[in-house]
Design a protein around this motif. Structure first.
Motif, mmCIF file in Angstrom:
data_model
loop_
_atom_site.group_PDB
_atom_site.id
_atom_site.type_symbol
_atom_site.label_atom_id
_atom_site.label_comp_id
_atom_site.label_asym_id
_atom_site.label_seq_id
_atom_site.Cartn_x
_atom_site.Cartn_y
_atom_site.Cartn_z
ATOM 1 N N MET A 1 5.949 6.448 8.884
ATOM 2 C CA MET A 1 4.972 6.090 9.929
ATOM 3 C C MET A 1 5.442 4.884 10.727
ATOM 4 O O MET A 1 5.278 4.824 11.944
ATOM 5 C CB MET A 1 3.597 5.792 9.297
ATOM 6 N N VAL A 2 6.037 3.913 10.055
ATOM 7 C CA VAL A 2 6.501 2.703 10.734
ATOM 8 C C VAL A 2 7.593 3.021 11.759
ATOM 9 O O VAL A 2 7.598 2.493 12.872
ATOM 10 C CB VAL A 2 7.024 1.670 9.709
ATOM 11 N N VAL A 3 8.494 3.933 11.386
ATOM 12 C CA VAL A 3 9.605 4.259 12.298
ATOM 13 C C VAL A 3 9.246 5.392 13.268
ATOM 14 O O VAL A 3 10.066 5.808 14.072
ATOM 15 C CB VAL A 3 10.873 4.630 11.499
ATOM 16 N N SER B 1 -0.079 4.050 13.805
ATOM 17 C CA SER B 1 0.781 4.438 12.687
ATOM 18 C C SER B 1 1.654 3.310 12.153
ATOM 19 O O SER B 1 1.779 3.151 10.932
ATOM 20 C CB SER B 1 1.659 5.624 13.089
ATOM 21 N N PRO B 2 2.266 2.479 13.013
ATOM 22 C CA PRO B 2 3.091 1.386 12.465
ATOM 23 C C PRO B 2 2.285 0.420 11.598
ATOM 24 O O PRO B 2 2.762 -0.032 10.560
ATOM 25 C CB PRO B 2 3.633 0.698 13.716
ATOM 26 N N LEU B 3 1.053 0.122 12.007
ATOM 27 C CA LEU B 3 0.214 -0.803 11.248
ATOM 28 C C LEU B 3 -0.191 -0.207 9.896
ATOM 29 O O LEU B 3 0.029 -0.827 8.835
ATOM 30 C CB LEU B 3 -1.035 -1.165 12.052
ATOM 31 N N GLY C 1 1.047 2.363 8.425
ATOM 32 C CA GLY C 1 2.241 2.667 7.650
ATOM 33 C C GLY C 1 2.772 1.442 6.936
ATOM 34 O O GLY C 1 3.205 1.514 5.785
ATOM 35 N N ALA C 2 2.721 0.302 7.608
ATOM 36 C CA ALA C 2 3.196 -0.943 7.004
ATOM 37 C C ALA C 2 2.332 -1.327 5.802
ATOM 38 O O ALA C 2 2.843 -1.787 4.775
ATOM 39 C CB ALA C 2 3.191 -2.064 8.038
ATOM 40 N N GLY D 1 4.651 5.636 4.305
ATOM 41 C CA GLY D 1 4.486 4.419 5.100
ATOM 42 C C GLY D 1 5.714 4.127 5.927
ATOM 43 O O GLY D 1 5.605 3.760 7.120
ATOM 44 N N ALA D 2 6.891 4.285 5.349
ATOM 45 C CA ALA D 2 8.132 4.023 6.078
ATOM 46 C C ALA D 2 8.291 4.992 7.245
ATOM 47 O O ALA D 2 8.694 4.590 8.352
ATOM 48 C CB ALA D 2 9.319 4.141 5.127
ATOM 49 N N PHE E 1 3.254 0.969 2.990
ATOM 50 C CA PHE E 1 4.588 0.640 2.488
ATOM 51 C C PHE E 1 4.553 -0.605 1.597
ATOM 52 O O PHE E 1 5.164 -0.624 0.524
ATOM 53 C CB PHE E 1 5.550 0.411 3.664
#
Length: 248
Positions: free
Chosen positions: A243-245, A183-185, A187-188, A240-241, A191
């Motif tokens: 997912m990153v957090v 998710s962080p990838l 999501g980034a 995206g934000a 974003f």
């Protein structure tokens, strides 16, 4: 049927190589209006050209009612005061079709997996499916998409290769949202590309006051660049934000 049915004469192409779609539509319209049709088929190019030369027309089909030539399908629709369904000018129809379909798909998938409508899951899938479908529309004619995209995207107009990368990145981020992995990838990615697109739309439409067509549903579309495009971009940014957090 009445003793004296309304009659029409239709000339259209029906050959081994080609069946004219407007001929089929003309026949269907006449039937819906209660006409008995004398249906003439052209089976060769020579027959078609001879008829057009004789009648002084440049296209087929041609419809005649009460001995008067009405014309092709567009003229026939005008004669009956009917809409042809042809898109003219700017339209939001492609975007509405994508948003509505992906929203219902997200609800259906949520129900199939969880046995209930899970709002958060459905929302994530909606954004992911929306991104994937829009990416498909761009990728079906990547050259045309880039030609339209680089006229307003702030990165694309300076680095053209970004316009070719964008649909792949959009599809990748959308697939990641649906899968719920890394998710962080993913999501980034959403974003970053969403932020660039959002800023580009704001500058082009609301600051520079340019009237442009949006490349969001692929090149050559008549969708205006503006609020709908900005909404799509902001959905990518927000999702995206989150997912990153790690909130979704």
């Amino acid at each position: 049927m009445s003793a004296n049915p309304k009659k029409a004469v239709l000339y259209r192409i029906v050959s081994d190589d080609h069946i004219c779609p407007f001929g089929i539509k003309s026949k269907d319209l006449l039937e819906r209006k209660g006409f008995e049709i004398e249906d003439h088929h052209f089976t060769s190019r020579a027959e078609t050209e001879a008829f057009m030369k004789e009648q002084g027309v440049e296209t087929t089909p041609q419809t005649f009612i009460d001995g008067d030539r009405i014309g092709g399908f567009d003229e026939l629709a005008d004669y009956f005061d009917e809409e042809t369904g042809k898109q003219t000018g700017t339209t939001y129809q492609p975007v509405i079709a994508v948003f509505a379909t992906t929203f219902l798909m997200a609800l259906a998938a949520s129900w199939a997996v969880a046995g209930t409508l899970a709002p958060v899951t459905a929302l994530v899938w909606f954004v992911g499916l929306n991104m994937c479908m829009l990416a498909i529309l761009k990728l079906r004619d990547l050259f045309s998409f880039t030609n339209q995209f680089i006229t307003y995207d702030l990165v694309g107009m300076r680095w053209v290769r970004y316009a070719y990368i964008y649909p792949f990145a959009e599809a990748l981020a959308g697939i990641g949202m649906i899968a719920g992995v890394l998710s962080p990838l993913f999501g980034a990615i959403a974003f970053v590309i969403g932020s660039i697109s959002a800023v580009s739309v704001i500058k082009a439409v609301y600051i520079d006051k340019r009237e442009l067509k949006c490349a969001c549903v692929g090149g050559g579309s008549n969708v205006p660049l503006g609020a709908i495009s900005l909404t799509e971009n902001l959905m990518m940014v927000v999702m995206g934000a989150l997912m990153v957090v790690g909130l979704v």
